[in-house]
Design a protein around this motif. Structure first.
Motif, PDB file in Angstrom:
ATOM      1  N   SER A 250     -22.445  -4.580   0.172  1.00 26.40           N
ATOM      2  CA  SER A 250     -20.999  -4.439   0.123  1.00 26.40           C
ATOM      3  C   SER A 250     -20.460  -3.749   1.360  1.00 26.40           C
ATOM      4  CB  SER A 250     -20.592  -3.680  -1.128  1.00 26.40           C
ATOM      5  OG  SER A 250     -21.261  -2.457  -1.173  1.00 26.40           O
ATOM      6  N   LEU A 252     -21.254  -0.740   2.871  1.00 31.16           N
ATOM      7  CA  LEU A 252     -21.082   0.706   2.945  1.00 31.16           C
ATOM      8  C   LEU A 252     -22.221   1.208   3.807  1.00 31.16           C
ATOM      9  CD1 LEU A 252     -20.367   1.187  -0.807  1.00 31.16           C
ATOM     10  CD2 LEU A 252     -18.740   1.553   1.027  1.00 31.16           C
ATOM     11  N   PHE A 262     -12.694  13.114   2.066  1.00 31.66           N
ATOM     12  CA  PHE A 262     -11.958  11.898   2.413  1.00 31.66           C
ATOM     13  C   PHE A 262     -12.493  11.260   3.678  1.00 31.66           C
ATOM     14  CE2 PHE A 262      -8.521  14.439   0.315  1.00 31.66           C
ATOM     15  CZ  PHE A 262      -8.648  13.757  -0.877  1.00 31.66           C
ATOM     16  N   MET A 265     -15.783   9.574   3.231  1.00 29.59           N
ATOM     17  CA  MET A 265     -15.637   8.322   2.499  1.00 29.59           C
ATOM     18  C   MET A 265     -15.063   7.229   3.390  1.00 29.59           C
ATOM     19  SD  MET A 265     -14.409   9.438  -1.306  1.00 29.59           S
ATOM     20  CE  MET A 265     -14.593   7.827  -2.051  1.00 29.59           C
ATOM     21  N   ALA A 266     -14.062   7.602   4.183  1.00 29.45           N
ATOM     22  CA  ALA A 266     -13.461   6.614   5.073  1.00 29.45           C
ATOM     23  C   ALA A 266     -14.476   6.170   6.115  1.00 29.45           C
ATOM     24  CB  ALA A 266     -12.218   7.206   5.736  1.00 29.45           C
ATOM     25  N   ARG A 269     -16.982   3.592   5.186  1.00 31.38           N
ATOM     26  CA  ARG A 269     -16.474   2.231   5.006  1.00 31.38           C
ATOM     27  C   ARG A 269     -16.054   1.578   6.304  1.00 31.38           C
ATOM     28  NH1 ARG A 269     -12.863   2.453  -0.422  1.00 31.38           N
ATOM     29  NH2 ARG A 269     -13.980   4.103  -1.478  1.00 31.38           N
ATOM     30  N   LEU A 270     -15.596   2.400   7.257  1.00 32.48           N
ATOM     31  CA  LEU A 270     -14.993   1.823   8.451  1.00 32.48           C
ATOM     32  C   LEU A 270     -15.896   0.915   9.276  1.00 32.48           C
ATOM     33  CD1 LEU A 270     -12.525   4.475   9.876  1.00 32.48           C
ATOM     34  CD2 LEU A 270     -12.048   2.120   9.223  1.00 32.48           C
ATOM     35  N   LEU A 273     -15.977  -2.560   8.069  1.00 34.17           N
ATOM     36  CA  LEU A 273     -14.625  -3.117   8.066  1.00 34.17           C
ATOM     37  C   LEU A 273     -14.230  -3.514   9.480  1.00 34.17           C
ATOM     38  CD1 LEU A 273     -12.619  -0.812   5.626  1.00 34.17           C
ATOM     39  CD2 LEU A 273     -13.556  -3.077   5.217  1.00 34.17           C
ATOM     40  N   MET A 277     -13.224  -7.052  10.862  1.00 34.85           N
ATOM     41  CA  MET A 277     -11.948  -7.232  11.533  1.00 34.85           C
ATOM     42  C   MET A 277     -12.128  -7.870  12.910  1.00 34.85           C
ATOM     43  SD  MET A 277      -9.168  -4.340  12.169  1.00 34.85           S
ATOM     44  CE  MET A 277      -9.892  -4.165  13.788  1.00 34.85           C
ATOM     45  N   LEU A 281     -10.448 -11.168  14.372  1.00 37.51           N
ATOM     46  CA  LEU A 281      -9.725 -11.293  15.646  1.00 37.51           C
ATOM     47  C   LEU A 281     -10.328 -12.392  16.505  1.00 37.51           C
ATOM     48  CD1 LEU A 281      -9.036  -7.529  16.469  1.00 37.51           C
ATOM     49  CD2 LEU A 281      -7.385  -9.276  15.757  1.00 37.51           C
TER      50      LEU A 281
ATOM     51  N   THR B 310     -10.645  -9.061   5.512  1.00 38.21           N
ATOM     52  CA  THR B 310     -10.536  -7.602   5.364  1.00 38.21           C
ATOM     53  C   THR B 310     -10.241  -7.230   3.918  1.00 38.21           C
ATOM     54  OG1 THR B 310      -9.711  -7.512   7.616  1.00 38.21           O
ATOM     55  CG2 THR B 310      -9.459  -5.536   6.298  1.00 38.21           C
ATOM     56  N   VAL B 314     -12.751  -4.763   1.819  1.00 37.80           N
ATOM     57  CA  VAL B 314     -12.264  -3.504   1.245  1.00 37.80           C
ATOM     58  C   VAL B 314     -12.457  -3.505  -0.270  1.00 37.80           C
ATOM     59  CG1 VAL B 314     -10.199  -2.138   0.779  1.00 37.80           C
ATOM     60  CG2 VAL B 314     -10.630  -3.000   3.083  1.00 37.80           C
ATOM     61  N   GLN B 317     -16.181  -3.031  -1.194  1.00 38.29           N
ATOM     62  CA  GLN B 317     -16.615  -1.649  -0.967  1.00 38.29           C
ATOM     63  C   GLN B 317     -16.138  -0.746  -2.089  1.00 38.29           C
ATOM     64  OE1 GLN B 317     -15.145  -0.527   2.885  1.00 38.29           O
ATOM     65  NE2 GLN B 317     -16.994  -1.213   3.919  1.00 38.29           N
ATOM     66  N   SER B 318     -14.849  -0.850  -2.408  1.00 42.69           N
ATOM     67  CA  SER B 318     -14.288   0.043  -3.426  1.00 42.69           C
ATOM     68  C   SER B 318     -14.972  -0.171  -4.759  1.00 42.69           C
ATOM     69  CB  SER B 318     -12.787  -0.211  -3.596  1.00 42.69           C
ATOM     70  OG  SER B 318     -12.141  -0.118  -2.364  1.00 42.69           O
ATOM     71  N   ARG B 341      -7.645  10.239  -4.662  1.00 41.19           N
ATOM     72  CA  ARG B 341      -8.656  10.199  -3.602  1.00 41.19           C
ATOM     73  C   ARG B 341      -8.768   8.793  -3.026  1.00 41.19           C
ATOM     74  NH1 ARG B 341     -12.352  14.338  -3.403  1.00 41.19           N
ATOM     75  NH2 ARG B 341     -13.881  12.943  -2.519  1.00 41.19           N
ATOM     76  N   ILE B 344      -5.863   8.084  -0.803  1.00 39.94           N
ATOM     77  CA  ILE B 344      -5.882   8.727   0.521  1.00 39.94           C
ATOM     78  C   ILE B 344      -6.885   8.031   1.440  1.00 39.94           C
ATOM     79  CG2 ILE B 344      -6.440  10.861   1.739  1.00 39.94           C
ATOM     80  CD1 ILE B 344      -5.327  12.378  -0.676  1.00 39.94           C
ATOM     81  N   VAL B 345      -8.076   7.708   0.893  1.00 38.86           N
ATOM     82  CA  VAL B 345      -9.073   7.006   1.713  1.00 38.86           C
ATOM     83  C   VAL B 345      -8.516   5.659   2.172  1.00 38.86           C
ATOM     84  CG1 VAL B 345     -11.354   5.941   1.717  1.00 38.86           C
ATOM     85  CG2 VAL B 345     -11.025   8.159   0.643  1.00 38.86           C
ATOM     86  N   LEU B 348      -6.180   6.194   5.038  1.00 35.89           N
ATOM     87  CA  LEU B 348      -6.924   6.477   6.274  1.00 35.89           C
ATOM     88  C   LEU B 348      -7.465   5.187   6.881  1.00 35.89           C
ATOM     89  CD1 LEU B 348      -9.065   9.675   5.474  1.00 35.89           C
ATOM     90  CD2 LEU B 348      -7.373   9.422   7.286  1.00 35.89           C
ATOM     91  N   ASN B 349      -8.168   4.395   6.065  1.00 37.83           N
ATOM     92  CA  ASN B 349      -8.746   3.144   6.557  1.00 37.83           C
ATOM     93  C   ASN B 349      -7.661   2.165   6.979  1.00 37.83           C
ATOM     94  OD1 ASN B 349     -11.432   3.789   6.278  1.00 37.83           O
ATOM     95  ND2 ASN B 349     -11.552   3.043   4.160  1.00 37.83           N
ATOM     96  N   THR B 352      -6.135   3.184  10.297  1.00 35.39           N
ATOM     97  CA  THR B 352      -7.071   2.958  11.403  1.00 35.39           C
ATOM     98  C   THR B 352      -7.122   1.480  11.778  1.00 35.39           C
ATOM     99  OG1 THR B 352      -8.400   4.702  10.405  1.00 35.39           O
ATOM    100  CG2 THR B 352      -9.413   3.455  12.195  1.00 35.39           C
ATOM    101  N   LEU B 353      -7.357   0.632  10.793  1.00 31.89           N
ATOM    102  CA  LEU B 353      -7.521  -0.794  11.097  1.00 31.89           C
ATOM    103  C   LEU B 353      -6.211  -1.410  11.580  1.00 31.89           C
ATOM    104  CD1 LEU B 353      -9.853  -2.079   8.258  1.00 31.89           C
ATOM    105  CD2 LEU B 353     -10.430  -1.314  10.546  1.00 31.89           C
ATOM    106  N   LEU B 356      -5.675  -0.492  15.151  1.00 30.89           N
ATOM    107  CA  LEU B 356      -6.601  -1.223  16.026  1.00 30.89           C
ATOM    108  C   LEU B 356      -6.090  -2.645  16.265  1.00 30.89           C
ATOM    109  CD1 LEU B 356     -10.169  -0.180  14.773  1.00 30.89           C
ATOM    110  CD2 LEU B 356      -9.158   0.237  17.023  1.00 30.89           C
ATOM    111  N   VAL B 357      -5.688  -3.306  15.194  1.00 37.61           N
ATOM    112  CA  VAL B 357      -5.214  -4.685  15.330  1.00 37.61           C
ATOM    113  C   VAL B 357      -3.920  -4.735  16.138  1.00 37.61           C
ATOM    114  CG1 VAL B 357      -4.219  -6.617  14.043  1.00 37.61           C
ATOM    115  CG2 VAL B 357      -6.357  -5.596  13.295  1.00 37.61           C
TER     116      VAL B 357
END
Lengths: 432, 432
Positions: A250, A252, A262, A265-266, A269-270, A273, A277, A281, B310, B314, B317-318, B341, B344-345, B348-349, B352-353, B356-357
């Motif tokens: 998955s 991770l 947090f 956790m992020a 996953r990043l 991801l 991504m 692109l 994406t 995501v 993963q979750s 939680r 918030i994660v 953050l993700n 970030t993504l 970037l895009v």
């Protein structure tokens, strides 16, 4: 519950299994854990400490002094004690060891601290009962009485020679059923499974599962008996491996838990991801080359999700089957036979799906040319994704990488790109 | 190897563990298996039969007469014998049972055939050693000597009252360390873990893992001792559950193996592929509603794979994190805290993504409006997919469905559709 009602709590915990007490404690904060632990007798406390969740343990053990910890470590099995001390900084580790009273255990723990956590040496406990090949049953039983107090789970007595080289074993049952004057050498089983201290923990798990063992002796390169591994530790290895595979599938990248911060956790996953991504692109760039076609036949874009999703699903299915075959002991029969089978199954699935889609498009759309293009592309994508899904885990496994990664986001991303490529190539060939 | 060289083969197999012999046999055809089995002594043969792969077993056992099979079943543990006989048609099952000499075992097997395969009753063996609470150690040891011959893995003696109600246990170690005249009632541990015959096999696995047990007694609703389950059978349950989860995650609908027929293999894959494909066709229909927009700004199509991939990643993963938390004993703390939680994660993700895009699009493309649309859509998709991925396994679990399905193709397909919807809605809102 935490109004410091000592007698109530002591009564409550009395007779509760240490595993249940530790479950209760995992819901409490560090001070409360410390408070409870001090109510328990040290032996139960030691069990609770070894059974509790690693994160909870780290938090509340910091509140204890090295002397207090030493009291518990004296009562803990050597393998658990070594694992717990390994979570400490070097200085506190030394202080705890210096404060312990059970000197035999200190020696055991120091021995165990040498080994990597994920090899047989890191899993084993030093506590075991061994008997010399020259003894008789009476001597052997006396030895069990003497050594046995320290050994928590006693299934078997190991038989060694004068140099501590492992020769075989006697089960407790046989020992109990034998008369006192029978010689150990007449009673013991000489051919037993064993592992070397340097063997990987997953190899150990495989061997114990294969032979249905509840305990396995560990020897060093000279064949000397240095420890034993019990099945409960191996069950943890198996469970962990299954979790790792799921995480690989998955996307991770680290062992994450709900209780992590947090950012942790992020961060877990990043990476995947971002891989996914970047693939997206790249796909966007690739599609950019077909802008003219897309504005002429916008309907081409409609089927992009269909093509990429099917490619992804087929790839994951194929790789999971291979991963499970690898996990359960590898392949029987010839490699070419395998590929032929995969090929035929892919053709069956490809034809089924492609005709379903063709039928759908004939009914609901009036662009016959596009309907043919989509079905041909779908069929090709299924063929390619089956092939990729089959060989990727085999290749990863050859290079010592966890093959479950082949069911993960990297491969899905590759399949997406291949799918897009095939779709637009087919379109270009057939629509001009 | 199969030139019928009897003496060579007998020598070769002599001293080999039955698990290894069965591994060898899994590579051979049915006649060869039968031939080998007849070279072995019946006790080893019986072990080989219980350890061999189910498919291989089915093939070659058909070559034996019921009388020949009965000879092996006499030597097999009751739980394995019941499992093996369950694979037979009713008539041969009865014939084998009628031909067996060990009448106690026949009774055991008949008892076991009543239970479902996936509950505690289906896992347990009837062979165990029990002692009456009123006995002393000497009587107890005599009983071990008498009953113990039949019991393969003897770890513990169960203590029962006159009505066979389970009261506790005595470990073999304690028995060996005690003197003959101590009473059982003074020696036994009264508080022990046990399971009811109707409990699910996964519950049994959890309990045994939680308490680090190598064997657990099984009782009926009246509290009477009816069997025992050993850890090696539970290890198989754990491994199987992990495989089932992997299959659920990758959209395989039945337990497939490499050796199944083409059509079986295709059939196991098709259902979820068709689900995924239907999702793709729905997506195509949905996109059809935006044909005008797409032909005006074909570049919008470029980012479809990015958005759907994406969202899928995501979501998987979750849900995997939730599935693993559920598997390791559920959640601690409040539900709202958890959602906060996750939220918030996801932010953050998502940030970030999306940035970037956006950065990528600012550098490589000149359509600023579209760049903003893509980033906003990506952020929204990540938020929604996180939320869906978190609640789906919890809901599935509530309804008693394997939560690992939430990391499978159905959810990926839903995420694809939601992603497309969000993307084009955002585009519609922002580009007009």
């Amino acid at each position: 519950v935490e109004q410091q009602e000592d007698t109530y709590l002591i009564n409550e915990f009395d007779g509760m299994h240490s595993a249940d007490i530790s479950s209760v404690m995992e819901g409490l904060n560090a001070e409360e854990c410390k408070y409870i632990l001090e109510l328990l007798n040290p032996e139960v406390g030691a069990n609770v400490i070894s059974e509790i969740d690693e994160d909870t343990r780290k938090n509340f053990l910091e509140l204890f002094t090295p002397q207090e910890l030493a009291k518990y470590m004296d009562q803990t099995d050597s393998d658990d004690a070594a694992d717990i001390l390994n979570e400490f900084p070097v200085k506190s580790k030394e202080e705890v060891l210096a404060s312990m009273n059970n000197h035999e255990k200190v020696q055991y723990i120091i021995d165990l601290l040498h080994y990597e956590e994920d090899c047989a040496g890191g899993l084993m406990a030093k506590e075991l009962v061994k008997a010399n090949i020259n003894w008789n049953v009476k001597q052997c039983i006396d030895e069990v009485r003497r050594q046995g107090r320290d050994v928590d789970k006693l299934y078997t007595v190991y038989v060694v020679d004068d140099y501590n080289v492992l020769l075989g074993r006697i089960s407790m049952k046989k020992l109990l059923m034998a008369t006192d004057d029978i010689k150990v050498s007449d009673l013991y089983e000489p051919q037993i499974a064993k592992v070397y201290s340097y063997q990987d923990e997953e190899e150990v798990a495989d061997i114990m599962q294969h032979y249905d063992l509840e305990v396995i002796p560990v020897i060093n390169v000279q064949g000397r008996l240095i420890g034993r591994i019990t099945i409960d530790d191996v069950v943890d290895v198996i469970t962990e491996q299954a979790e790792k595979d799921q995480q690989a599938m998955s996307g991770l990248s680290e062992d994450v838990e709900e209780t992590d911060s947090f950012w942790q956790m992020a961060k877990a996953r990043l990476p995947w991801l971002i891989v996914g991504m970047s693939g997206g692109l790249l796909g966007a760039n690739f599609l950019g080359g077909f802008e003219a076609e897309l504005s002429r036949i916008p309907a081409m874009a409609f089927f992009i999700p269909l093509i990429t999703a099917t490619g992804g699903n087929v790839g994951i299915q194929s790789s999971t089957i291979v991963v499970q075959t690898l996990a359960s002991g590898g392949f029987q029969g010839s490699v070419w036979n395998r590929y032929l089978r995969v090929f035929i199954v892919a053709i069956l699935n490809g034809l089924t799906l492609a005709s379903l889609v063709y039928g759908f498009n004939m009914v609901f759309s009036d662009n016959h040319e596009l309907a043919i293009v989509v079905s041909v592309a779908l069929f090709s994508v299924i063929m390619i994704a089956s092939f990729m899904g089959t060989i990727t885990p085999i290749i990863l496994n050859k290079f010592g990488i966890n093959p479950a990664l082949a069911s993960g986001p990297f491969i899905t991303t590759c399949n997406d790109l291949i799918g897009l490529g095939v779709y637009f190539m087919v379109a270009k060939l057939m629509l001009h």
